[in-house]
Design an enzyme around this catalytic site. Structure first.
Site, PDB file in Angstrom:
ATOM      1  N   PHE A 297      -0.641   6.183  -0.918  1.00 19.73           N
ATOM      2  CA  PHE A 297      -1.384   4.764  -0.172  1.00 19.73           C
ATOM      3  C   PHE A 297      -0.817   5.120   1.174  1.00 19.73           C
ATOM      4  CE2 PHE A 297      -0.631   1.310   1.574  1.00 19.73           C
ATOM      5  CZ  PHE A 297      -1.697  -0.296   1.629  1.00 19.73           C
TER       6      PHE A 297
ATOM      7  N   TYR B  24       2.161  -9.588  -4.841  1.00 22.19           N
ATOM      8  CA  TYR B  24       1.218 -10.059  -4.491  1.00 22.19           C
ATOM      9  C   TYR B  24      -0.021  -9.797  -4.637  1.00 22.19           C
ATOM     10  CZ  TYR B  24       1.222  -5.914  -0.902  1.00 22.19           C
ATOM     11  OH  TYR B  24       1.544  -5.031  -0.351  1.00 22.19           O
ATOM     12  N   LYS B  25      -0.598  -8.262  -5.439  1.00 28.12           N
ATOM     13  CA  LYS B  25      -1.755  -8.544  -6.321  1.00 28.12           C
ATOM     14  C   LYS B  25      -1.524  -8.886  -8.119  1.00 28.12           C
ATOM     15  CE  LYS B  25      -1.507  -3.960  -3.952  1.00 28.12           C
ATOM     16  NZ  LYS B  25      -2.177  -3.838  -2.874  1.00 28.12           N
TER      17      LYS B  25
ATOM     18  N   ASP C  65       6.376   3.876  -7.533  1.00 31.10           N
ATOM     19  CA  ASP C  65       6.005   2.542  -6.412  1.00 31.10           C
ATOM     20  C   ASP C  65       4.830   2.445  -7.506  1.00 31.10           C
ATOM     21  OD1 ASP C  65       3.885   1.109  -5.237  1.00 31.10           O
ATOM     22  OD2 ASP C  65       3.994   2.336  -3.361  1.00 31.10           O
TER      23      ASP C  65
ATOM     24  N   ARG D 159     -14.161  -0.338  -5.094  1.00 27.65           N
ATOM     25  CA  ARG D 159     -13.002  -0.783  -6.645  1.00 27.65           C
ATOM     26  C   ARG D 159     -13.217  -1.911  -6.784  1.00 27.65           C
ATOM     27  NH1 ARG D 159      -6.646  -0.774  -4.483  1.00 27.65           N
ATOM     28  NH2 ARG D 159      -7.336  -2.503  -2.830  1.00 27.65           N
TER      29      ARG D 159
HETATM   30  C1  LIG Z   1       0.978   1.941  -3.629  1.00 33.76           C
HETATM   31  C2  LIG Z   1       1.483   0.837  -2.822  1.00 33.76           C
HETATM   32  N1  LIG Z   1       2.617   1.132  -1.778  1.00 33.76           N
HETATM   33  C3  LIG Z   1       2.406  -0.324  -0.936  1.00 33.76           C
HETATM   34  C4  LIG Z   1       1.351  -0.860  -0.603  1.00 33.76           C
HETATM   35  C5  LIG Z   1       1.593  -2.088   0.711  1.00 33.76           C
HETATM   36  O1  LIG Z   1       2.859  -2.208   1.175  1.00 33.76           O
HETATM   37  P1  LIG Z   1       3.659  -3.622   1.764  1.00 33.76           P
HETATM   38  O2  LIG Z   1       3.398  -4.327   0.775  1.00 33.76           O
HETATM   39  O3  LIG Z   1       4.895  -3.167   2.474  1.00 33.76           O
HETATM   40  O4  LIG Z   1       2.470  -3.823   3.207  1.00 33.76           O
HETATM   41  C6  LIG Z   1       0.644  -1.257  -1.310  1.00 33.76           C
HETATM   42  C7  LIG Z   1      -0.196  -2.151  -0.488  1.00 33.76           C
HETATM   43  O5  LIG Z   1      -2.380  -2.041  -0.952  1.00 33.76           O
HETATM   44  C8  LIG Z   1       0.452  -0.237  -2.120  1.00 33.76           C
HETATM   45  O6  LIG Z   1      -0.981  -0.457  -2.605  1.00 33.76           O
END
Ligand SMILES: Cc1ncc(COP(=O)(O)O)c(C=O)c1O
Length: 412
Positions: free
Chosen positions: A126, A223-224, A198, A371
Site C-alpha cells: 500500500f 476502520y476496516k 502491517d 475488489r
Molecule cells: C496496508 C495498508 N496500510 C496502511 C493504510 C492506511 O494508512 P492510514 O490509516 O495512515 O491512512 C491502508 C489503507 O487502506 C492499507 O491498506
C-alpha cells in the site's frame, strides 16, 4: 462443500453460528456491502456510545473524565481489547494515532535497534507503507529495497545479510494474498533482521498470532474489518522483549514515564506506552470501544471458516462465468477478500459502478482490480450468492458500458 444454489446458501445461513452478530450492525436496506475491507459497517451500539461520551463524559463530567472515565488510559485499555485479535498480550498493544504515523515510529525504532541500514519492503505494498519508509530511511540515513515477497526474492534479499528491517503487509491490499507470518518472521530472524507487519487487511479478517510467530512490531487500522469508523485510531504492537530498549522518534508527553511531573527531559515509559506521543481522539476512541465490544463476542476460528466459505462461493460463481481471480485459490494464502481482474482494458471501474447502482458495493483498485471484501460478522451466504450473480450479469449484459459508469469519483 461450496453451495451451488441460493436455497443451499439460505440453509447455510440458518445454521450459521455467527448469524446473530449481523443484528449488531446497521445495514442499509437493499445494499449488499462488500467493502468492509475498506470501511467496516456501523455497529448499532456506536451512536449511543459516542453520544454518551460526548454528552455525559465530556458535557457533564468535563475534565474530570480524564480520571473518572479512564480517558488517560484509553490507548492501553483499547490496546488490551485489540490484543486477542492479533495474538498479543494486553500490555503489548496501544491504540493511537494513524497507521502511517505508527509505521514511522516503529520503522525508526527498529532501525535504531540494528547496526544495519536496509529496510526491505514490497514493491506492491500500500502506497503509505512505501512513502513512510521513504521518509524514514531518508531521515535515518538508511535505504529502502523493494521486492516481490511472494517469490524467491525475499529469501535472496535476506541472504545478503544487510537487511535491518523487513516491512510487509500480512494480507496484500490489492490481491488479498495472505503471507506466511510464522515462516517469514523466522527466516528474517535467522538472517538477523527485525520484522514489522502491517495488519490493516488482516486484523479482524484472519486469525493472527503475533506472539506465537515471534513478530517484533506490527501496526494496523481499526476502520476496516474492525468497524471503528472512518479515520478511526490505529493500533501498534511491540513485542514485550523489545520494550526496555526500544526508542521511538515521536517522543511526546503521553509516552513519558511520569507525564504529570512535567519535567523538561524525556524519559520513556517502561512498556509499550512509550510508543504514545500526544493526546488522542477520544470521541473516535468511544466508537472503537463499541466495535471492539462486538468483536469480543466473535470466535476468530468461526470467522475464518465462514470467510473462506464465502470467498470460495464468490470465486466459484464468478470463475464459472470466466472472471479471473488475482486472489490465491489456496486457502492458506487467501485473506478475506476476492480481487478479480477486469475482463477488458478500462472495464474494472465502470463494472464496479454498475454493480453499486444495483446495490452491491465493492471497489476498484487501479490499475486493473475489482475488489470485494467479505466480513463474516454481518454478511450472509445469500448476500454472497446474490452479489456474485449480479456481478456476472453486469459483465454478461455489458450494462457497465453505459457512459455514466465511467465518471470517476475522487475516491474509487
Ligand atoms: C496496508 C495498508 N496500510 C496502511 C493504510 C492506511 O494508512 P492510514 O490509516 O495512515 O491512512 C491502508 C489503507 O487502506 C492499507 O491498506
Amino acid at each position: 462443500m461450496t453451495p451451488t444454489t441460493r436455497e443451499e446458501c439460505a440453509a447455510l445461513d440458518a445454521a450459521d453460528p455467527l448469524a446473530p452478530l449481523r443484528e449488531e450492525f446497521v445495514l442499509p436496506e437493499g445494499v449488499i456491502y462488500l467493502d468492509g475491507n475498506s470501511l467496516g459497517a456501523l455497529p448499532r451500539s456506536t451512536p449511543g456510545r459516542v453520544a454518551d461520551m460526548i454528552e455525559r463524559e465530556w458535557g457533564q463530567d468535563l475534565i474530570r473524565s480524564w480520571n473518572t472515565a479512564g480517558w488517560w488510559d484509553k490507548p492501553r485499555t483499547l490496546g488490551a481489547k485489540v490484543a486477542p485479535l492479533v495474538g498479543a498480550d494486553p500490555d503489548e498493544v496501544v491504540v493511537g494515532d494513524g497507521v502511517s504515523a505508527n509505521l514511522f515510529k516503529v520503522l525508526i525504532a527498529a532501525l535504531r535497534m540494528s547496526d544495519r541500514s536496509v529496510v526491505l519492503g514490497e514493491a506492491g505494498n500500500f502506497p503509505t507503507d512505501l512513502y513512510v519508509t521513504e521518509g524514514a530511511v531518508g531521515l535515518a540515513g538508511a535505504t529502502q529495497r523493494r521486492i516481490d515477497p511472494d517469490g524467491p526474492a525475499l529469501g535472496e534479499a535476506l541472504a545478503a545479510g544487510d537487511v535491518a528491517v523487513v516491512l510487509l503487509s500480512h494480507v496484500d491490499y490489492r490481491t488479498g494474498t495472505l503471507r506466511d507470518m510464522p515462516g517469514i518472521t523466522r527466516t528474517a530472524h535467522d538472517h538477523g533482521a527485525l520484522v514489522v507487519w502491517d495488519l490493516c487487511h488482516s486484523a479482524g479478517a484472519v486469525p493472527i498470532d503475533l506472539s506465537g510467530c515471534g513478530a517484533d512490531f506490527a501496526v494496523g487500522c481499526t476502520y476496516k474489518y474492525l468497524n471503528a469508523g472512518p479515520g478511526a485510531p490505529a493500533f501498534l504492537y511491540a513485542a514485550r522483549r523489545h520494550h526496555p530498549v526500544v526508542d521511538q522518534p515521536l517522543s511526546g508527553w503521553h509516552g513519558h514515564a511520569r507525564p504529570f511531573d512535567f519535567t523538561a527531559d524525556y524519559e520513556p515509559a517502561p512498556g509499550v506506552s512509550r510508543f504514545l506521543s500526544g493526546s488522542q481522539p477520544l470521541v473516535a476512541d468511544a466508537a472503537l470501544e463499541a466495535s471492539l465490544d462486538v468483536w469480543a463476542k466473535a470466535d476468530m476460528d468461526l470467522v475464518r471458516a465462514k470467510s473462506l466459505a464465502m470467498t470460495d462461493l464468490f470465486l466459484r460463481v464468478t470463475g464459472e462465468a470466466g472472471l479471473v481471480s488475482a486472489t490465491p485459490l489456496d486457502h492458506g494464502r487467501r485473506g478475506s477478500q476476492v480481487a478479480l481482474l477486469q475482463p477488458e482494458e478500462g472495464s474494472g471501474y465502470p463494472i464496479v459502478q454498475a454493480l453499486i447502482e444495483r446495490g452491491v458495493i465493492g471497489d476498484f483498485r487501479a490499475p486493473d482490480v475489482m475488489r470485494f471484501g467479505f466480513t463474516p460478522l454481518y454478511l450472509r451466504y445469500v448476500d454472497v450468492f446474490d452479489a456474485a450473480t449480479a456481478l456476472v450479469e453486469v459483465v454478461r449484459t455489458g450494462e457497465w458500458r453505459e457512459e455514466r459508469f465511467a465518471q470517476r469519483a475522487q475516491v474509487t
